[in-house]
Design a protein around this motif. Structure first.
Motif, mmCIF file in Angstrom:
data_model
loop_
_atom_site.group_PDB
_atom_site.id
_atom_site.type_symbol
_atom_site.label_atom_id
_atom_site.label_comp_id
_atom_site.label_asym_id
_atom_site.label_seq_id
_atom_site.Cartn_x
_atom_site.Cartn_y
_atom_site.Cartn_z
ATOM 1 N N HIS A 124 -15.299 95.270 4.212
ATOM 2 C CA HIS A 124 -16.352 96.219 4.540
ATOM 3 C C HIS A 124 -17.714 95.567 4.363
ATOM 4 O O HIS A 124 -17.889 94.635 3.569
ATOM 5 N N SER A 125 -18.684 96.078 5.115
ATOM 6 C CA SER A 125 -20.088 95.688 5.005
ATOM 7 C C SER A 125 -20.926 96.956 5.025
ATOM 8 O O SER A 125 -20.694 97.831 5.859
ATOM 9 N N CYS A 126 -21.864 97.054 4.091
ATOM 10 C CA CYS A 126 -22.662 98.277 3.997
ATOM 11 C C CYS A 126 -24.085 97.947 3.590
ATOM 12 O O CYS A 126 -24.345 97.547 2.443
ATOM 13 N N ASN A 127 -25.022 98.067 4.534
ATOM 14 C CA ASN A 127 -26.453 97.918 4.273
ATOM 15 C C ASN A 127 -26.790 96.638 3.516
ATOM 16 O O ASN A 127 -27.620 96.628 2.603
ATOM 17 N N GLY A 128 -26.149 95.543 3.895
ATOM 18 C CA GLY A 128 -26.495 94.237 3.343
ATOM 19 C C GLY A 128 -25.535 93.705 2.305
ATOM 20 O O GLY A 128 -25.604 92.526 1.954
ATOM 21 N N LEU A 129 -24.635 94.543 1.796
ATOM 22 C CA LEU A 129 -23.627 94.086 0.842
ATOM 23 C C LEU A 129 -22.283 93.915 1.542
ATOM 24 O O LEU A 129 -21.953 94.673 2.454
ATOM 25 N N LEU A 130 -21.515 92.930 1.101
ATOM 26 C CA LEU A 130 -20.198 92.657 1.654
ATOM 27 C C LEU A 130 -19.145 92.910 0.583
ATOM 28 O O LEU A 130 -19.335 92.559 -0.589
ATOM 29 N N LEU A 131 -18.034 93.519 0.975
ATOM 30 C CA LEU A 131 -16.925 93.782 0.065
ATOM 31 C C LEU A 131 -15.746 92.896 0.453
ATOM 32 O O LEU A 131 -15.212 93.008 1.551
ATOM 33 N N PHE A 132 -15.362 92.005 -0.467
ATOM 34 C CA PHE A 132 -14.211 91.142 -0.273
ATOM 35 C C PHE A 132 -13.080 91.582 -1.193
ATOM 36 O O PHE A 132 -13.315 92.182 -2.249
ATOM 37 N N VAL A 133 -11.852 91.273 -0.803
ATOM 38 C CA VAL A 133 -10.696 91.560 -1.644
ATOM 39 C C VAL A 133 -9.830 90.315 -1.720
ATOM 40 O O VAL A 133 -9.645 89.596 -0.726
ATOM 41 N N ASN A 134 -9.329 90.051 -2.916
ATOM 42 C CA ASN A 134 -8.371 88.972 -3.112
ATOM 43 C C ASN A 134 -7.017 89.624 -3.375
ATOM 44 O O ASN A 134 -6.842 90.332 -4.369
ATOM 45 N N PHE A 135 -6.089 89.429 -2.462
ATOM 46 C CA PHE A 135 -4.778 90.054 -2.583
ATOM 47 C C PHE A 135 -3.948 89.323 -3.635
ATOM 48 O O PHE A 135 -3.711 88.125 -3.519
ATOM 49 N N VAL A 136 -3.540 90.054 -4.662
ATOM 50 C CA VAL A 136 -2.719 89.489 -5.719
ATOM 51 C C VAL A 136 -1.364 90.191 -5.688
ATOM 52 O O VAL A 136 -1.289 91.409 -5.868
ATOM 53 N N THR A 137 -0.309 89.461 -5.437
ATOM 54 C CA THR A 137 1.020 90.049 -5.296
ATOM 55 C C THR A 137 1.426 90.817 -6.551
ATOM 56 O O THR A 137 1.360 90.300 -7.665
ATOM 57 N N GLY A 138 1.820 92.089 -6.357
ATOM 58 C CA GLY A 138 2.303 92.899 -7.456
ATOM 59 C C GLY A 138 1.230 93.400 -8.388
ATOM 60 O O GLY A 138 1.531 93.907 -9.467
ATOM 61 N N SER A 139 -0.028 93.301 -7.975
ATOM 62 C CA SER A 139 -1.102 93.745 -8.858
ATOM 63 C C SER A 139 -2.189 94.422 -8.037
ATOM 64 O O SER A 139 -2.234 94.311 -6.813
ATOM 65 N N ILE A 140 -3.067 95.148 -8.727
ATOM 66 C CA ILE A 140 -4.197 95.783 -8.055
ATOM 67 C C ILE A 140 -5.066 94.715 -7.397
ATOM 68 O O ILE A 140 -5.384 93.700 -8.019
ATOM 69 N N PRO A 141 -5.457 94.890 -6.137
ATOM 70 C CA PRO A 141 -6.326 93.914 -5.485
ATOM 71 C C PRO A 141 -7.636 93.724 -6.248
ATOM 72 O O PRO A 141 -8.186 94.676 -6.791
ATOM 73 N N GLN A 142 -8.097 92.482 -6.283
ATOM 74 C CA GLN A 142 -9.352 92.172 -6.972
ATOM 75 C C GLN A 142 -10.503 92.225 -5.959
ATOM 76 O O GLN A 142 -10.496 91.507 -4.962
ATOM 77 N N TYR A 143 -11.494 93.088 -6.230
ATOM 78 C CA TYR A 143 -12.622 93.258 -5.321
ATOM 79 C C TYR A 143 -13.829 92.448 -5.797
ATOM 80 O O TYR A 143 -14.038 92.264 -7.000
ATOM 81 N N TYR A 144 -14.623 91.999 -4.812
ATOM 82 C CA TYR A 144 -15.869 91.292 -5.073
ATOM 83 C C TYR A 144 -16.953 91.866 -4.164
ATOM 84 O O TYR A 144 -16.711 92.074 -2.966
ATOM 85 N N VAL A 145 -18.125 92.114 -4.722
ATOM 86 C CA VAL A 145 -19.268 92.577 -3.943
ATOM 87 C C VAL A 145 -20.286 91.435 -3.875
ATOM 88 O O VAL A 145 -20.693 90.903 -4.912
ATOM 89 N N CYS A 146 -20.676 91.067 -2.646
ATOM 90 C CA CYS A 146 -21.584 89.931 -2.452
ATOM 91 C C CYS A 146 -22.858 90.375 -1.743
ATOM 92 O O CYS A 146 -22.821 91.219 -0.848
ATOM 93 N N ASN A 147 -23.966 89.775 -2.140
ATOM 94 C CA ASN A 147 -25.210 89.872 -1.398
ATOM 95 C C ASN A 147 -25.549 88.464 -0.916
ATOM 96 O O ASN A 147 -26.029 87.636 -1.700
ATOM 97 N N PRO A 148 -25.290 88.143 0.356
ATOM 98 C CA PRO A 148 -25.524 86.779 0.843
ATOM 99 C C PRO A 148 -26.975 86.323 0.723
ATOM 100 O O PRO A 148 -27.217 85.141 0.485
ATOM 101 N N LEU A 149 -27.924 87.249 0.876
ATOM 102 C CA LEU A 149 -29.326 86.846 0.849
ATOM 103 C C LEU A 149 -29.756 86.387 -0.543
ATOM 104 O O LEU A 149 -30.446 85.377 -0.691
ATOM 105 N N THR A 150 -29.356 87.110 -1.571
ATOM 106 C CA THR A 150 -29.736 86.751 -2.943
ATOM 107 C C THR A 150 -28.730 85.813 -3.595
ATOM 108 O O THR A 150 -28.897 85.431 -4.752
ATOM 109 N N LYS A 151 -27.672 85.468 -2.860
ATOM 110 C CA LYS A 151 -26.633 84.565 -3.347
ATOM 111 C C LYS A 151 -26.016 85.081 -4.642
ATOM 112 O O LYS A 151 -25.871 84.358 -5.631
ATOM 113 N N GLN A 152 -25.614 86.342 -4.624
ATOM 114 C CA GLN A 152 -24.961 86.953 -5.769
ATOM 115 C C GLN A 152 -23.539 87.375 -5.402
ATOM 116 O O GLN A 152 -23.281 87.793 -4.267
#
Length: 417
Positions: A124-152
């Motif tokens: 997903h992308s929402c007003n400048g933030l990006l939502l990534f997911v790392n699929f981990v087998t047998g576990s809750i997916p790990q989410y990451y929120v990124c702001n490419p402009l501020t490099k966070q």
């Protein structure tokens, strides 16, 4: 009139001998000047003083966020000589002109995320933030929120309680999620994670979990949804607008989840019985829009009062195809891939190019040509919009990220010139 000096190659702040002049300016005039800076310069200017930090955070950032222009799109590309199911993430600026940025944006994200990603990991992308997911087998997916402009990059805490409940019920863990972020209202964001809906037809209730960057925790919600469907499977794409997360179900209904009022509803898509596919949703002019093809016409509607569809455009596909730069197959050019939120432009795609159709003057133009050894699969039909966001994310950054601190002003945002 004040003279602005430079620090490094791209930051504008007053020279030391001009500070007395700046101190004589009223806050409104300082804000007016600061709001005219490019996004990355506006961010680094927060380091000048506590006053500038406050003015930029409280006034400039909301003003900039309301009028931010579309930066570009992320989209799926396959390399012709690579084995199938290798879905690479690519980026193109909205005008197709920033070729150097097109090649470095995804590379910059690689420095932020602690895992190797592809198109499927960007959910997903929402007003400048990006939502990534790392699929981990047998576990809750790990989410990451990124702001490419501020490099966070912020690693979202795992929802251990949901993982335990899913395990006890023997349910498959889900990775459907969306961002809820309105930078003109708050610097905080939410991650909305949708859970397994296998038993929906029995309970007629939906449940999802919401993580808030304000509280740092997850909260579960359950609410009734009287949808005239037996299953609520949905397509991958989600849209957030004015407190509501929108998704399209496989049964051709628009599902609406109001995360503030905590209610849900299902609305039948227009011409539901006539359309061959689920169509596409997006935002334009602060309204949710839906587009789908009914031979030989491409229709565009917008949603009014959360329940009534209003026809906005009916476009002849034959006329578009007759003005077909780089289009070799009519089958790959049948639906909209994205809307421009700030204009009446509609973006299309084929396996060789990204195109923009200016509805007002009926002009179809090539925005981006895909390299000869790559192609955009016709089954993709999605461009994920990206807007430069000047909000500094709060939270504990991922220790593996490339973002160091706001004092590193000369390097911030170079990949997004």
């Amino acid at each position: 009139m004040c003279i602005l000096g430079k620090i490094g190659s791209d930051s504008f702040i007053p020279r030391r001998n001009d500070c007395c002049l700046w101190s004589k300016l009223c806050d409104n005039l300082v804000v007016e000047i600061l709001c005219r800076l490019p996004p990355k310069n506006l961010i680094t200017s927060k380091c000048v003083s506590k006053l500038w930090n406050r003015l930029i955070t409280d006034v400039c950032v909301p003003n900039f966020s309301k009028t931010a222009a579309l930066g570009g799109f992320f989209f799926l590309v396959e390399e012709r000589l690579v084995i199938r199911d290798q879905f690479f993430l690519h980026y193109v600026s909205s005008d197709g002109q920033c070729l150097s940025a097109n090649k470095t944006v995804v590379k910059s994200l690689s420095a932020l995320l602690p895992f190797k990603f592809n198109f499927k990991n960007l959910i997903h992308s929402c007003n400048g933030l990006l939502l990534f997911v790392n699929f981990v087998t047998g576990s809750i997916p790990q989410y990451y929120v990124c702001n490419p402009l501020t490099k966070q990059c912020i690693e979202i805490p795992r929802n251990i309680e949901r993982e335990r409940l899913a395990s006890d019920c023997g349910e498959e863990l889900q990775s459907f999620a969306a961002l809820a972020f309105e930078p003109w209202k708050s610097c905080h964001y939410k991650v909305v994670s949708f859970n397994n809906w296998r038993n929906y037809c029995l309970k007629k209730t939906v449940n999802f979990d919401v993580f808030s960057s304000d509280t740092g925790g997850w909260v579960s919600h359950t609410m009734p949804l009287d949808a005239p469907t037996h299953e609520l499977g949905w397509i991958r794409y989600a849209v957030y607008l004015n407190g509501v997360v929108y998704r399209i179900s496989c049964e051709k209904y628009l599902l609406q989840f109001d995360i503030n009022k905590l209610n849900a509803r299902a609305t039948e898509l227009p011409k539901r019985d006539a359309i061959n596919t689920c169509g596409f949703i997006g935002v334009s002019g602060n309204h949710l829009h839906f587009s789908s093809r009914v031979d030989p016409t491409l229709f565009v509607w917008f949603l009014e009062d959360h329940s009534r569809w209003v026809l906005k455009h009916s476009i002849s596909i034959n006329n578009l195809f007759d003005n077909r730069p780089l289009i070799t197959s009519r089958a790959t050019f049948v639906r909209a891939w994205a809307f421009d939120p700030n204009s009446e432009a509609i973006y299309f795609g084929c396996n060789r190019a990204i195109l923009r159709y200016q509805v007002e003057n009926q002009v179809l133009e090539v925005v981006h040509t895909i390299e000869f050894d790559k192609h955009a699969p016709g089954s993709n039909y999605i461009l994920i919009p990206y807007f430069p966001c000047v909000v500094i994310l709060k939270g504990i950054p991922n220790p593996l990220q490339a973002y160091s601190s706001m004092s590193n002003s000369t390097s911030m945002g170079k990949d997004y010139d």
